[in-house]
Design a protein around this motif. Structure first.
Motif, mmCIF file in Angstrom:
data_model
loop_
_atom_site.group_PDB
_atom_site.id
_atom_site.type_symbol
_atom_site.label_atom_id
_atom_site.label_comp_id
_atom_site.label_asym_id
_atom_site.label_seq_id
_atom_site.Cartn_x
_atom_site.Cartn_y
_atom_site.Cartn_z
ATOM 1 N N HIS A 79 0.719 -1.276 0.035
ATOM 2 C CA HIS A 79 0.130 -0.120 -0.014
ATOM 3 C C HIS A 79 0.858 1.350 0.073
ATOM 4 N N MET A 80 1.944 1.207 0.825
ATOM 5 C CA MET A 80 2.802 2.524 0.891
ATOM 6 C C MET A 80 3.330 2.675 -0.533
ATOM 7 N N ALA A 81 3.981 1.829 -0.910
ATOM 8 C CA ALA A 81 4.634 1.907 -2.388
ATOM 9 C C ALA A 81 3.742 2.386 -3.478
ATOM 10 N N GLY A 82 2.347 2.018 -3.306
ATOM 11 C CA GLY A 82 1.551 2.829 -3.989
ATOM 12 C C GLY A 82 1.208 4.254 -3.683
ATOM 13 N N LEU A 83 1.169 4.536 -2.491
ATOM 14 C CA LEU A 83 1.088 5.933 -2.155
ATOM 15 C C LEU A 83 2.272 6.566 -2.530
ATOM 16 N N LEU A 84 3.306 6.148 -2.268
ATOM 17 C CA LEU A 84 4.557 6.981 -2.638
ATOM 18 C C LEU A 84 4.508 7.305 -4.148
ATOM 19 N N GLU A 85 4.073 6.171 -4.858
ATOM 20 C CA GLU A 85 4.077 6.507 -6.678
ATOM 21 C C GLU A 85 2.999 7.487 -6.936
ATOM 22 N N GLN A 86 1.914 7.490 -6.229
ATOM 23 C CA GLN A 86 0.872 8.716 -6.513
ATOM 24 C C GLN A 86 1.507 10.030 -6.179
ATOM 25 N N ALA A 87 2.088 9.952 -4.953
ATOM 26 C CA ALA A 87 2.766 11.468 -4.278
ATOM 27 C C ALA A 87 3.701 11.858 -5.423
ATOM 28 N N GLN A 88 4.486 10.940 -5.780
ATOM 29 C CA GLN A 88 5.527 11.449 -6.939
ATOM 30 C C GLN A 88 5.026 11.876 -8.207
ATOM 31 N N ARG A 89 3.420 11.515 -8.566
ATOM 32 C CA ARG A 89 3.004 11.841 -9.665
ATOM 33 C C ARG A 89 2.075 13.197 -9.335
ATOM 34 N N LYS A 90 2.144 13.755 -7.965
ATOM 35 C CA LYS A 90 1.619 14.826 -7.450
ATOM 36 C C LYS A 90 0.091 14.590 -7.379
ATOM 37 N N ASN A 91 -0.409 13.139 -7.043
ATOM 38 C CA ASN A 91 -1.672 12.901 -7.312
ATOM 39 C C ASN A 91 -2.293 12.500 -5.890
ATOM 40 N N THR A 92 -2.438 13.656 -4.851
ATOM 41 C CA THR A 92 -2.707 12.916 -3.712
ATOM 42 C C THR A 92 -3.921 13.443 -3.388
ATOM 43 N N THR A 93 -4.655 14.138 -4.052
ATOM 44 C CA THR A 93 -5.931 14.723 -3.905
ATOM 45 C C THR A 93 -7.045 13.544 -3.966
ATOM 46 N N ARG A 94 -6.681 12.659 -5.044
ATOM 47 C CA ARG A 94 -7.888 11.461 -5.121
ATOM 48 C C ARG A 94 -7.435 10.383 -4.469
ATOM 49 N N LEU A 95 -6.834 10.618 -3.493
ATOM 50 C CA LEU A 95 -6.270 9.094 -2.740
ATOM 51 C C LEU A 95 -7.496 8.497 -2.133
ATOM 52 N N ASP A 96 -7.741 7.150 -1.845
ATOM 53 C CA ASP A 96 -8.439 6.524 -1.223
ATOM 54 C C ASP A 96 -7.921 5.585 0.067
ATOM 55 N N ALA A 175 1.501 7.470 11.384
ATOM 56 C CA ALA A 175 2.886 7.033 11.372
ATOM 57 C C ALA A 175 3.239 6.568 10.007
ATOM 58 N N LEU A 176 2.501 5.923 9.038
ATOM 59 C CA LEU A 176 2.791 5.332 7.795
ATOM 60 C C LEU A 176 3.036 6.637 7.249
ATOM 61 N N VAL A 177 2.382 7.831 6.920
ATOM 62 C CA VAL A 177 2.402 8.947 6.166
ATOM 63 C C VAL A 177 3.212 9.917 6.582
#
Length: 399
Positions: A79-96, A175-177
Motif C-alpha cells: 500500500h505504501m509503495a502505491g501511495l509514494l508512487e501517487q505522491a511522486q505523480r502529485k496525485n494525492t487529492t484523489r487518494l482513497d 505514522a505510515l505517512v
C-alpha cells in the motif's frame, strides 16, 4: 529457529519463515527453502537484512513469529509503495485511504491477539535511505507502542469514549505517512539530512508543513496531526513554531502535543538511530540505551519512552549472541523488567550442518539468574557497553 543477519547466512541453511521483498512486500523465498551461495548474494543485493533459519532444539522461538502479522506487514508495504508512487505523480487529492485503514486495522487486531509475536519487529530490509522501509517500520513500532500504552491513551484522550480513545487506526495511518512531505523536498536536501542529520535546515524542516497540506482533509484529523507534530518534542525543542495567544511563536511542548505524535516522534527517532550508518543496522540494545539515558531523552514523553524497552525486546528472540563466557547462544525469551538479561540457549555455532540435530543438548541459561554472565556481542557487533538496567518501581517512586 535462528535469526541470522544476511551477511552471516550460509549455504545449507533452511528457511523457517518466508523472506519478503523489502520494497514490494511479496514472498521471495518460502518456508523450507535451502539457501545457497548465489541466493545469499542476491538477497544481499536486494538489501534484505536478515532471515530466519531452522535450528533443532529452538522450536520454542516460533511463538515469537506470526505468519499473519508478517502477511499484514507485507500488505502495508505494498500500500505504501502505491501511495509514494501517487505522491511522486502529485496525485494525492484523489487518494482513497480506505485500504490503508483496513490493513492497519487488521494489523492492530493481529498484534492484539498475539502480543508475544507482536513484540518482535522483523526488519523489512532496504537501505537507510529507503523512505518506504522507514515509513513501514515507524508505523509498525508506533502500533506496538500504542497497544502497550492503551491505558495511557485513555487518560490522554478524555474527551473521547473509551473505545475511540484506544482506537489506533489514526496512529497507524499517521505514522505510515508521517514523512509524506519529503516527496516535495529536493533530493539534495534529503541526501544532506541523511548525511549530516541537521534538523535545523529550514528547507528540510518544510517537509512537515508540506506533508500536512498534502493530506489534511483527506485523512483522519488525528493522523493529519501526526504529520504536523511528529517533530514537536516534549521539552519544547522541536518544530515548527506555532503562533500563541500573546502573538509570540514557539514550538509545542509537553501535553500540548497530541499523544499520537508523541508516540510517532519516538518511533521515528528510534528508526533513524537504528539505521543511522551506511555500515549496517545499529543493535537495538544500543539504540535503546542512547534513547533512555542519552541527551535526546528529554525530547520524548517519559511515559512513552519508558514503554519502549517493555514493548519490544532489546535482544530479539532468535538472535545469535556471544556471552561473556565466550559461548555462542541464541536468545529464546525476554523479560520486560530486565530487557538486557534474556533467556538464552547455548549452541554450537561451528557445526557442519544446520539442519541435523546437534550432538549435545542445548544448555538453557536465564541471565537474570546467572548474574555473572552477560551478552557482549550481537550479530558480530560489540555490545558489552550497551547493556542497561531499568529503574525499579521503588527507585521510580523515590525519584
Amino acid at each position: 529457529m535462528l535469526r541470522v543477519p544476511i551477511q552471516h547466512a550460509q549455504a545449507g541453511m533452511r528457511l523457517a519463515t518466508p523472506i519478503l521483498h523489502p520494497l514490494r512486500g511479496n514472498v521471495l523465498l518460502n518456508v523450507g527453502f535451502e539457501l545457497n551461495d548465489s541466493l545469499v548474494r542476491k538477497l544481499q543485493e536486494l538489501e534484505v537484512h536478515e532471515c530466519w533459519i531452522e535450528y533443532p532444539g529452538t522450536e520454542e522461538i516460533a511463538r515469537y513469529v506470526s505468519p499473519a502479522i508478517m502477511q499484514r506487514r507485507g500488505q502495508l508495504v505494498q500500500h505504501m509503495a502505491g501511495l509514494l508512487e501517487q505522491a511522486q505523480r502529485k496525485n494525492t487529492t484523489r487518494l482513497d485511504f480506505t485500504p490503508y485503514q483496513h490493513t492497519i486495522r487488521d494489523l492492530i487486531e493481529e498484534i492484539a491477539l498475539d502480543q508475544t509475536a507482536g513484540t518482535l519487529i522483523l526488519e523489512l530490509g532496504g537501505t537507510r535511505r529507503c523512505e518506504l522501509r522507514h515509513a513501514a517500520e515507524v508505523c509498525f513500532l508506533s502500533i506496538v507502542l500504542g497497544i502497550k500504552l492503551r491505558d495511557y491513551l485513555l487518560m490522554q484522550r478524555k474527551r473521547l469514549s473509551p473505545n475511540d480513545a484506544r482506537n489506533l487506526i489514526g496512529l497507524g495511518l499517521g505514522a505510515l505517512v508521517h514523512d509524506i512531505g519529503m516527496m516535495k523536498v529536493a533530493p539534495e536536501t534529503k541526501t544532506r539530512f541523511l548525511d549530516d542529520g541537521d534538523e535545523d535546515d529550514p528547507v528540510w524542516r518544510s517537509h512537515v508543513t508540506l506533508g500536512y497540506r498534502m493530506l489534511s482533509g483527506t485523512i483522519r484529523p488525528a493522523a493529519a496531526g501526526v504529520i504536523a507534530q511528529h517533530h514537536q518534542y516534549f521539552d519544547g525543542s522541536g518544530f515548527p513554531d506555532e503562533e500563541r495567544e500573546d502573538g509570540s511563536r514557539r514550538a509545542l511542548s509537553g501535553h500540548e502535543i497530541h499523544v499520537f505524535a508523541r508516540i510517532v516522534a519516538l518511533a521515528n527517532h528510534y528508526d533513524r538511530m537504528r539505521h543511522g550508518t551506511e555500515n549496517g543496522i545499529v543493535p537495538r540494545v544500543r539504540v535503546m540505551r542512547d534513547l533512555l539515558f542519552g541527551p535526546f531523552a528529554p525530547r520524548f514523553d517519559p511515559v512513552v519512552l519508558a514503554a519502549l524497552p517493555r514493548a519490544i525486546p532489546a535482544y530479539a528472540p532468535g538472535t545469535m549472541v556471544r556471552l561473556s563466557s565466550g559461548e555462542t547462544a541464541v536468545v529464546t525469551g525476554w523479560n520486560q523488567d530486565a530487557p538486557c538479561r534474556p533467556m538464552v540457549s547455548v549452541i554450537d555455532a561451528e557445526r557442519d550442518s544446520w539442519a541435523t540435530e546437534p550432538s549435545n543438548p542445548s544448555r538453557q541459561i536465564d541471565l537474570e539468574v546467572e548474574t555473572g554472565l552477560h551478552i557482549v556481542e550481537e550479530g558480530g557487533v560489540d555490545v558489552a557497553d550497551a547493556n542497561f538496567d531499568l529503574p525499579t518501581e521503588a527507585e521510580l517512586n523515590a525519584a
